[in-house]
Structure formats: C-alpha cells, structure tokens
Motif scaffolding. Structure first.
Motif, PDB file in Angstrom:
ATOM      1  N   GLY A 148     -21.714 -24.149 -46.068  1.00 20.02           N
ATOM      2  CA  GLY A 148     -20.693 -24.668 -46.973  1.00 20.02           C
ATOM      3  C   GLY A 148     -19.544 -23.717 -47.232  1.00 20.02           C
ATOM      4  O   GLY A 148     -18.649 -24.034 -48.024  1.00 20.02           O
ATOM      5  N   MET A 149     -19.525 -22.567 -46.575  1.00 20.11           N
ATOM      6  CA  MET A 149     -18.429 -21.624 -46.788  1.00 20.11           C
ATOM      7  C   MET A 149     -17.218 -22.052 -45.952  1.00 20.11           C
ATOM      8  O   MET A 149     -17.366 -22.689 -44.902  1.00 20.11           O
ATOM      9  N   MET A 150     -16.033 -21.710 -46.442  1.00 19.62           N
ATOM     10  CA  MET A 150     -14.796 -22.000 -45.719  1.00 19.62           C
ATOM     11  C   MET A 150     -13.802 -20.877 -45.977  1.00 19.62           C
ATOM     12  O   MET A 150     -14.088 -19.974 -46.760  1.00 19.62           O
ATOM     13  N   ALA A 151     -12.672 -20.947 -45.328  1.00 20.27           N
ATOM     14  CA  ALA A 151     -11.655 -19.910 -45.485  1.00 20.27           C
ATOM     15  C   ALA A 151     -11.327 -19.727 -46.961  1.00 20.27           C
ATOM     16  O   ALA A 151     -11.225 -20.695 -47.715  1.00 20.27           O
ATOM     17  N   GLY A 152     -11.175 -18.471 -47.359  1.00 15.22           N
ATOM     18  CA  GLY A 152     -10.867 -18.144 -48.747  1.00 15.22           C
ATOM     19  C   GLY A 152      -9.392 -17.834 -48.933  1.00 15.22           C
ATOM     20  O   GLY A 152      -8.574 -18.050 -48.036  1.00 15.22           O
ATOM     21  N   PRO A 153      -9.057 -17.260 -50.080  1.00 11.01           N
ATOM     22  CA  PRO A 153      -7.658 -17.054 -50.439  1.00 11.01           C
ATOM     23  C   PRO A 153      -7.021 -15.785 -49.867  1.00 11.01           C
ATOM     24  O   PRO A 153      -5.864 -15.504 -50.158  1.00 11.01           O
ATOM     25  N   PHE A 154      -7.747 -15.017 -49.060  1.00 12.42           N
ATOM     26  CA  PHE A 154      -7.232 -13.730 -48.606  1.00 12.42           C
ATOM     27  C   PHE A 154      -6.947 -13.719 -47.108  1.00 12.42           C
ATOM     28  O   PHE A 154      -7.585 -14.426 -46.339  1.00 12.42           O
ATOM     29  N   ILE A 155      -6.050 -12.857 -46.718  1.00 11.61           N
ATOM     30  CA  ILE A 155      -5.782 -12.551 -45.315  1.00 11.61           C
ATOM     31  C   ILE A 155      -6.001 -11.057 -45.160  1.00 11.61           C
ATOM     32  O   ILE A 155      -5.402 -10.257 -45.881  1.00 11.61           O
ATOM     33  N   GLU A 156      -6.848 -10.680 -44.238  1.00 14.47           N
ATOM     34  CA  GLU A 156      -7.129  -9.268 -43.989  1.00 14.47           C
ATOM     35  C   GLU A 156      -6.012  -8.684 -43.136  1.00 14.47           C
ATOM     36  O   GLU A 156      -5.584  -9.297 -42.162  1.00 14.47           O
ATOM     37  N   LEU A 157      -5.532  -7.498 -43.506  1.00 16.47           N
ATOM     38  CA  LEU A 157      -4.525  -6.786 -42.748  1.00 16.47           C
ATOM     39  C   LEU A 157      -5.067  -5.409 -42.404  1.00 16.47           C
ATOM     40  O   LEU A 157      -5.850  -4.834 -43.157  1.00 16.47           O
ATOM     41  N   GLU A 158      -4.654  -4.876 -41.263  1.00 16.57           N
ATOM     42  CA  GLU A 158      -5.076  -3.533 -40.898  1.00 16.57           C
ATOM     43  C   GLU A 158      -4.041  -2.899 -39.987  1.00 16.57           C
ATOM     44  O   GLU A 158      -3.164  -3.581 -39.454  1.00 16.57           O
ATOM     45  N   MET A 159      -4.154  -1.602 -39.812  1.00 14.99           N
ATOM     46  CA  MET A 159      -3.322  -0.877 -38.856  1.00 14.99           C
ATOM     47  C   MET A 159      -4.092   0.345 -38.378  1.00 14.99           C
ATOM     48  O   MET A 159      -4.942   0.871 -39.093  1.00 14.99           O
ATOM     49  N   ALA A 160      -3.811   0.741 -37.175  1.00 11.54           N
ATOM     50  CA  ALA A 160      -4.439   1.939 -36.608  1.00 11.54           C
ATOM     51  C   ALA A 160      -3.767   3.173 -37.205  1.00 11.54           C
ATOM     52  O   ALA A 160      -2.540   3.182 -37.418  1.00 11.54           O
ATOM     53  N   LEU A 161      -4.538   4.189 -37.491  1.00 11.16           N
ATOM     54  CA  LEU A 161      -4.007   5.444 -37.989  1.00 11.16           C
ATOM     55  C   LEU A 161      -4.047   6.454 -36.854  1.00 11.16           C
ATOM     56  O   LEU A 161      -5.100   6.689 -36.261  1.00 11.16           O
ATOM     57  N   ASP A 162      -2.892   7.030 -36.560  1.00 17.48           N
ATOM     58  CA  ASP A 162      -2.920   8.052 -35.497  1.00 17.48           C
ATOM     59  C   ASP A 162      -3.593   9.306 -36.028  1.00 17.48           C
ATOM     60  O   ASP A 162      -3.856   9.449 -37.206  1.00 17.48           O
ATOM     61  N   GLU A 163      -3.857  10.226 -35.130  1.00 21.25           N
ATOM     62  CA  GLU A 163      -4.600  11.421 -35.504  1.00 21.25           C
ATOM     63  C   GLU A 163      -3.743  12.474 -36.169  1.00 21.25           C
ATOM     64  O   GLU A 163      -4.256  13.474 -36.644  1.00 21.25           O
ATOM     65  N   LYS A 164      -2.456  12.296 -36.255  1.00 23.35           N
ATOM     66  CA  LYS A 164      -1.579  13.262 -36.915  1.00 23.35           C
ATOM     67  C   LYS A 164      -1.763  13.173 -38.407  1.00 23.35           C
ATOM     68  O   LYS A 164      -1.806  12.127 -38.988  1.00 23.35           O
ATOM     69  N   VAL A 165      -1.868  14.350 -39.030  1.00 22.74           N
ATOM     70  CA  VAL A 165      -2.042  14.386 -40.477  1.00 22.74           C
ATOM     71  C   VAL A 165      -0.862  15.046 -41.132  1.00 22.74           C
ATOM     72  O   VAL A 165      -0.242  15.912 -40.703  1.00 22.74           O
TER      73      VAL A 165
END
Length: 165
Positions: A148-165
């Motif tokens: 009974g689950m369905m899409a919720g109110p959120f959209i997941e976002l992400e990005m790759a982090l390079d190794e430079k600090v």
C-alpha cells in the motif's frame, strides 16, 4: 529502554505456527549479517554490529529490529525507526531495511515483518511510514507497493563530492 518493551508487546501476538515475528536478540546478529550478505551480495558486518548496539544502548529514537523465524531458523528481518522532524516533517516511522531469504520469498514473510513493524509504529502513536530505495530495485519497490505504499512528498537529491578538501 522503551523501544525494546514496545517491540515485545507488539510481537508476542504476531505470527502463525509456521512463522513467528519477534524482536532480534544479540545471538541473532550473525544470522542477520548472513541473510543480508546473501540477499545484497555485500558484506556489511560492522554496519550491522553498529546498528544492533545503537538500537539497544545509544540511540535516542525508538528503533525496531524484528526477525521472522520458523522452526528456530531466521528467514528474514526488518529494521525500522521512529524519526522526528526529518526534512521538517513531524514524527513518522522509517523502514531502513527488510530482507527475506530468497528460498522463502512469496510465503508472506515480508508482509508479516512489515505488518509487525507497522503495528509497533501505530502503538507508538505514528500514523505514517516511509522508506527510501534505489529506483532500479524493482523487487523491493514492488513489495512496498503491494503493501500500500506509494510515492511520498519528497525528492531525493545528491551530488558527488570530489576528494579536494
């Protein structure tokens, strides 16, 4: 802690003679790790050791780790937690993991585990349950939709982090 007694009260009356849902205990940990590795193909021993210790001793939110057992053999497990104010939302239940041995799928074990977790959430005053999964995980997506689950109110976002600090 409160979450442990809540899990016991939920699971004492759940299950059939064939499959019993109960709270996980420390002695179950090697079996849970093996099932997860069998299903996911990834060895995450330290992760599961951390999950178990945090859930029992250090974690502030109620956490539920339930197992499905038949004839004293664990066939699956579910991990859920009550979280508050994630992304500005009031308290709700989150499913973090569910695994059922491939040879015992399609016998209702996942449905029993999910149902027991939902009962635990309801008894804790929770009215909504959520989860996140990879969009190409069709097996798990189909399972949750069948519950009974369905899409919720959120959209997941992400990005790759390079190794430079």
């Amino acid at each position: 802690m409160a979450q442990i007694s809540t899990m016991k009260s939920v699971t004492e009356s759940i299950g059939t003679e064939a499959v019993r849902i109960r709270p996980a205990v420390k002695a179950d940990l090697p079996k849970l790790i093996k099932i997860d590795e069998e299903v996911s193909g990834l060895a995450k021993r330290q992760y599961w050791k951390d999950v178990f210790s945090r859930g029992r001793e250090h974690f502030q939110s109620p956490r539920f780790l339930l197992v499905a057992e038949d004839e004293n053999q664990i066939q699956g497990f579910i991990l859920g937690e009550i979280r508050a104010w994630e992304f500005g939302e009031p308290r709700c239940g989150w499913v973090f993991a569910i695994q059922v041995r491939p040879r015992t799928r399609l016998q209702g074990i996942g449905t029993q585990l999910f149902g027991a977790l939902c009962i635990a959430f309801r008894r804790a005053g929770i009215t909504r349950v959520r989860t996140i999964m990879a969009r190409d995980n069709h097996l798990v997506l189909s399972f949750f939709r069948s519950q009974g689950m369905m899409a919720g109110p959120f959209i997941e976002l992400e990005m790759a982090l390079d190794e430079k600090v």
